[in-house]
Design an enzyme around this catalytic site. Structure first.
Site, PDB file in Angstrom:
ATOM      1  CD  GLN A  72      -2.747   1.377   2.401  1.00 51.15           C
ATOM      2  OE1 GLN A  72      -2.222   1.884   3.382  1.00 51.15           O
ATOM      3  NE2 GLN A  72      -4.012   0.974   2.380  1.00 51.15           N
ATOM      4  CB  CYS A 102      -4.035   7.529   6.365  1.00 53.82           C
ATOM      5  SG  CYS A 102      -3.107   8.016   7.839  1.00 53.82           S
ATOM      6  CE  LYS A 141      -8.539  -0.155   5.587  1.00 50.02           C
ATOM      7  NZ  LYS A 141      -8.658   1.019   6.443  1.00 50.02           N
ATOM      8  CG  ASP A 206     -16.473  -0.470  15.118  1.00 46.41           C
ATOM      9  OD1 ASP A 206     -15.328  -0.042  15.341  1.00 46.41           O
ATOM     10  OD2 ASP A 206     -17.483   0.243  15.143  1.00 46.41           O
ATOM     11  N   GLY A 228      -8.557  -5.000  11.412  1.00 44.10           N
ATOM     12  CA  GLY A 228      -7.398  -4.222  11.826  1.00 44.10           C
ATOM     13  C   GLY A 228      -7.087  -4.386  13.296  1.00 44.10           C
ATOM     14  NE  ARG A 229      -9.438   0.400  15.794  1.00 39.32           N
ATOM     15  CZ  ARG A 229     -10.364   1.209  16.269  1.00 39.32           C
ATOM     16  NH1 ARG A 229     -10.106   1.956  17.330  1.00 39.32           N
ATOM     17  NH2 ARG A 229     -11.556   1.281  15.701  1.00 39.32           N
TER      18      ARG A 229
END
Length: 330
Positions: A72, A102, A141, A206, A228-229
């Site tokens: 990316q 971002c 993205k 989420d 992700g997280r």
């Protein structure tokens, strides 16, 4: 079978999100071993690549066991992004991904990342130039919009599809939200279910449990999920989601031995890739999640964060294994 260009990525692929200072080769290795279907590198500054900056060039490191993988890039200058795309193509990933999502100030306020959501014609032009420049499938993205008053994700999707991208990942927040509040997947579903959209649409935001992954798959009809997280310090999330979707039953959480072993492996790879000092330092963000739920873990975490050498970390991990061997997780 979902395809990104001609690349088959599974019936319902789970993608590892490109996270700055997280989605590096050591972390990606752990995620790949635990079920991630497609991985993306940390985002790489186009300006850094074309100037041969060490930190940017190092992020190009990819390994055969990771494939398929996307590299990316981000930037605000179209010519710099074209030149960076050349460098990415020579690295031979399966996918080139463009970051239009971002939200951090130093990126977005310079017109890169989510900043380009304020200039859709430029976004379209930049994407078109990169698609024409490389033979790799190009993906994007992005986020829903700059803020709640400027959500134009349907227009974004159509513009980008028109110039030839092969898949679109959408984070269900605006730039203004950063990572706060709840991700809104309704606009993602509207894009996916629009008859004019024929590229894969991946949802992001989420997803932190197998139950939620299955619920969102069924409710919103997306082609796959980007995580992700929830994967930070917990790479098992990918296999847990796959198992739940296949059987309707939850996998048992990773054992103490598995947590220690994967954390140990992550550390070793981190040191091999970044060097001893940086490798040890950058592991610090992962310890809390690797051992989340361990009652009384804080003293161990403090020692792990303060450890200055790989062997010191390994010794403490050994103590963790012994200390919790006969204890029940809370």
């Amino acid at each position: 079978m979902v395809k990104i260009g001609n690349i088959e990525v599974g019936e319902f692929p789970l993608l590892l999100a490109p996270m700055e200072d997280v989605s590096d080769p050591p972390f990606r290795a752990a995620c790949k071993q635990n079920g991630a279907d497609v991985m993306y590198t940390e985002f790489i500054a186009a300006e850094g690549l074309i100037r041969d900056a060490h930190k940017s060039v190092q992020k190009l490191d990819i390994y055969d066991y990771e494939r398929p993988i996307g590299i990316q890039i981000f930037g605000a200058n179209i010519e710099s992004m074209r030149l960076a795309a050349d460098i990415v193509e020579r690295t031979q990933p399966e996918i080139l991904d463009i970051n239009y999502g971002c939200p951090v100030k130093k990126v977005a306020c310079k017109g890169a990342g989510a900043g380009i959501l304020q200039d859709l014609p430029k976004m379209q032009k930049m994407t078109e130039e990169i698609v024409k420049r490389v033979k790799l499938p190009v993906t994007v993205k992005t986020r829903l919009g700059w803020d709640d008053s400027s959500i134009k994700i349907m227009e974004v999707a159509k513009r980008l599809q028109d110039v030839g991208i092969k898949a679109l990942s959408i984070h269900g927040r605006t730039r203004k939200q950063m990572y706060k509040g709840e991700a809104n997947w309704e606009p993602i579903a509207e894009v996916k279910n629009n008859p004019d959209i024929h590229i894969p649409i991946f949802g992001n935001g989420d997803i932190d449990t197998p139950e939620k992954a299955l619920e969102y798959k069924n409710r919103y009809g997306i082609d796959g999920i980007m995580i992700g997280r929830a994967a930070i310090g917990y790479p098992w999330i990918f296999n847990e989601i796959k198992h739940y979707m296949a059987t309707g039953k939850k996998l048992a959480p990773p054992t103490l031995e598995q947590r220690v072993a994967v954390c140990h492996q992550h550390l070793v790879h981190s040191v091999e890739w970044k060097g001893e000092k940086q490798g040890v330092f950058e592991m610090r963000r992962h310890y809390t999640n690797y051992f989340r739920g361990f009652h009384g873990f804080k003293p161990f975490r403090t020692r792990l964060v303060e450890a200055g050498s790989p062997q010191e970390v390994i010794d403490i991990l050994g103590e963790v294994g012994v200390h919790y061997a006969n204890k029940t997780l809370v």
